[in-house]
Scaffold this motif. Structure first.
Motif, PDB file in Angstrom:
ATOM      1  N   THR A  70       0.817  -1.213   0.000  1.00 39.75           N
ATOM      2  CA  THR A  70       0.000   0.000   0.000  1.00 39.75           C
ATOM      3  C   THR A  70       0.856   1.270   0.000  1.00 39.75           C
ATOM      4  O   THR A  70       0.328   2.367  -0.118  1.00 39.75           O
ATOM      5  CB  THR A  70      -0.923   0.020   1.233  1.00 39.75           C
ATOM      6  N   LYS A  71       2.159   1.135   0.119  1.00 37.36           N
ATOM      7  CA  LYS A  71       3.053   2.294   0.166  1.00 37.36           C
ATOM      8  C   LYS A  71       3.422   2.756  -1.243  1.00 37.36           C
ATOM      9  O   LYS A  71       3.443   1.970  -2.185  1.00 37.36           O
ATOM     10  CB  LYS A  71       4.324   1.944   0.940  1.00 37.36           C
ATOM     11  N   GLU A  72       3.747   4.046  -1.360  1.00 33.86           N
ATOM     12  CA  GLU A  72       4.200   4.580  -2.637  1.00 33.86           C
ATOM     13  C   GLU A  72       5.655   4.233  -2.898  1.00 33.86           C
ATOM     14  O   GLU A  72       6.072   4.106  -4.053  1.00 33.86           O
ATOM     15  CB  GLU A  72       4.009   6.098  -2.683  1.00 33.86           C
ATOM     16  N   LYS A  98      -0.279   1.537  -6.829  1.00 34.90           N
ATOM     17  CA  LYS A  98      -0.002   2.550  -5.811  1.00 34.90           C
ATOM     18  C   LYS A  98       1.487   2.854  -5.706  1.00 34.90           C
ATOM     19  O   LYS A  98       1.886   3.879  -5.161  1.00 34.90           O
ATOM     20  CB  LYS A  98      -0.537   2.097  -4.451  1.00 34.90           C
ATOM     21  N   ILE A  99       2.303   1.977  -6.225  1.00 35.55           N
ATOM     22  CA  ILE A  99       3.755   2.097  -6.059  1.00 35.55           C
ATOM     23  C   ILE A  99       4.333   3.087  -7.062  1.00 35.55           C
ATOM     24  O   ILE A  99       4.134   2.968  -8.269  1.00 35.55           O
ATOM     25  CB  ILE A  99       4.443   0.728  -6.228  1.00 35.55           C
ATOM     26  N   LYS A 100       5.085   4.082  -6.549  1.00 38.05           N
ATOM     27  CA  LYS A 100       5.724   5.079  -7.398  1.00 38.05           C
ATOM     28  C   LYS A 100       7.240   4.907  -7.471  1.00 38.05           C
ATOM     29  O   LYS A 100       7.876   5.341  -8.440  1.00 38.05           O
ATOM     30  CB  LYS A 100       5.403   6.492  -6.891  1.00 38.05           C
ATOM     31  N   ARG A 101       7.792   4.287  -6.436  1.00 42.67           N
ATOM     32  CA  ARG A 101       9.248   4.105  -6.417  1.00 42.67           C
ATOM     33  C   ARG A 101       9.594   2.749  -5.818  1.00 42.67           C
ATOM     34  O   ARG A 101       8.997   2.349  -4.819  1.00 42.67           O
ATOM     35  CB  ARG A 101       9.932   5.215  -5.609  1.00 42.67           C
ATOM     36  N   SER A 121       1.936   3.179 -12.041  1.00 40.21           N
ATOM     37  CA  SER A 121       2.301   4.439 -11.384  1.00 40.21           C
ATOM     38  C   SER A 121       3.796   4.537 -11.088  1.00 40.21           C
ATOM     39  O   SER A 121       4.256   5.560 -10.561  1.00 40.21           O
ATOM     40  CB  SER A 121       1.516   4.593 -10.071  1.00 40.21           C
TER      41      SER A 121
END
Length: 248
Positions: A70-72, A98-101, A121
Motif C-alpha cells: 500500500t506504500k508509494e 499505488k507504487i511510485k518508487r 504508477s
C-alpha cells in the motif's frame, strides 16, 4: 431371541460412537492442517506486504507478489528469514498501481519475464549492478516511468522490455548491450533521445515504433546488420519519415 437383539443393538451403538469420535478427530486434524498452512503463508509476507517464495534449491528467496503493498515507496530487503533475496519473479509487481518508487538491493541478480509489467504508477526504480539482463516485457506498460539508468553490467534487452513506457523521454544504452530487439521501445510516445554508447549487432523491427515524432537514436559505433527503415521497420509506420538514426 431378545438377548441376541439386545446384544446387536449394543454393538451398533458402540460402532456409531466410534465413528463419531473418528470423524471428530479427523475434523480437528483438518483444522490443524489448515491453520498450519495459513501460518506458513503468513510467515512469507513481510511488513510491506511483499510475498516471498523460496527458490527450488533452497538457497535464496524471490519476490513473488507485491499486490498487497500500500506504500508509494517500496524497499525490497536484501534478505528474508536469513537468506538473500536474489530474484524478482514474473509479474511480481503487475498492476501494483499505488507504487511510485521501488528500491532494489545489490543482492538482486535476476528479473524474470514481465517482473514489473503493468506497474502503472511506477516513476523511479534502480537497476542493481548485479543484474545482467532485462528480459521480455520487464517494464511493459509502466506508463509513468520517467527515467531509468541501465548499468553496464546489463548485456541483454528482451523483446518489449520498455514497451509503452509513455513518460520516458530519454535513455542511455550501455556498450555492453549489442542488440536492441523487436518492439523494445515501441509505444514510448515521449521518447525523444536514445544514446547507444557502443556498436550494435542489430536493431529489431518496430524497436522504436510509435515513439516521439522527433526521436533521434544516436549510436556511437556501427550497426552490423542492415537496419530496416521503411514500413514496419525500426521506426514503424508512424514516425518513419521523421525518426533519425545517427551513427558516430
Amino acid at each position: 431371541m431378545k438377548k441376541i437383539i439386545a446384544i446387536l443393538m449394543v454393538l451398533v451403538m458402540c460402532f456409531m460412537f466410534a465413528a463419531c469420535d473418528a470423524a471428530e478427530d479427523t475434523g480437528k486434524s483438518k483444522d490443524r492442517d489448515t491453520s498450519n498452512r495459513k501460518n506458513s503463508t503468513d510467515e512469507l509476507v513481510n511488513s510491506d506486504g511483499l510475498v516471498f517464495k523460496l527458490l527450488k534449491d533452497g538457497s535464496a528467496y524471490m519476490v513473488d507478489d507485491a499486490k498487497n503493498c500500500t506504500k508509494e515507496i517500496v524497499e525490497v530487503p536484501s534478505e528474508f528469514k536469513g537468506l538473500p533475496v536474489t530474484t524478482i519473479g514474473s509479474l511480481a509487481f503487475h498492476e501494483c498501481n499505488k507504487i511510485k518508487r521501488i528500491v532494489l538491493p545489490d543482492t538482486i541478480t535476476l528479473f524474470e519475464n514481465s517482473a514489473f509489467n503493468g506497474c502503472k504508477s511506477l516513476e523511479e526504480i534502480n537497476i542493481p549492478a548485479s543484474v545482467t539482463a532485462l528480459p521480455e516485457m520487464t517494464f511493459d506498460f509502466c506508463f509513468s516511468l520517467k527515467s531509468i539508468t541501465i548499468p553496464d553490467t546489463v548485456c541483454e534487452l528482451g523483446i518489449s522490455a520498455f514497451r509503452h513506457c509513455s513518460s520516458l523521454k530519454e535513455i542511455v544504452i550501455p556498450a555492453s548491450i549489442k542488440t536492441i530487439r523487436r518492439s523494445t521501445f515501441e509505444g514510448c510516445s515521449s521518447l525523444e533521445n536514445v544514446t547507444v554508447l557502443g556498436s550494435l549487432d542489430s536493431i529489431g523491427d518496430l524497436a522504436f515504433s510509435e515513439c516521439h515524432e522527433s526521436l533521434t537514436v544516436t549510436v556511437y559505433g556501427t550497426v552490423k546488420e542492415k537496419v530496416r527503415l521503411g514500413q514496419s521497420g525500426v521506426f514503424g509506420d508512424f514516425v518513419s519519415s521523421d525518426g533519425k538514426l545517427i551513427l558516430k
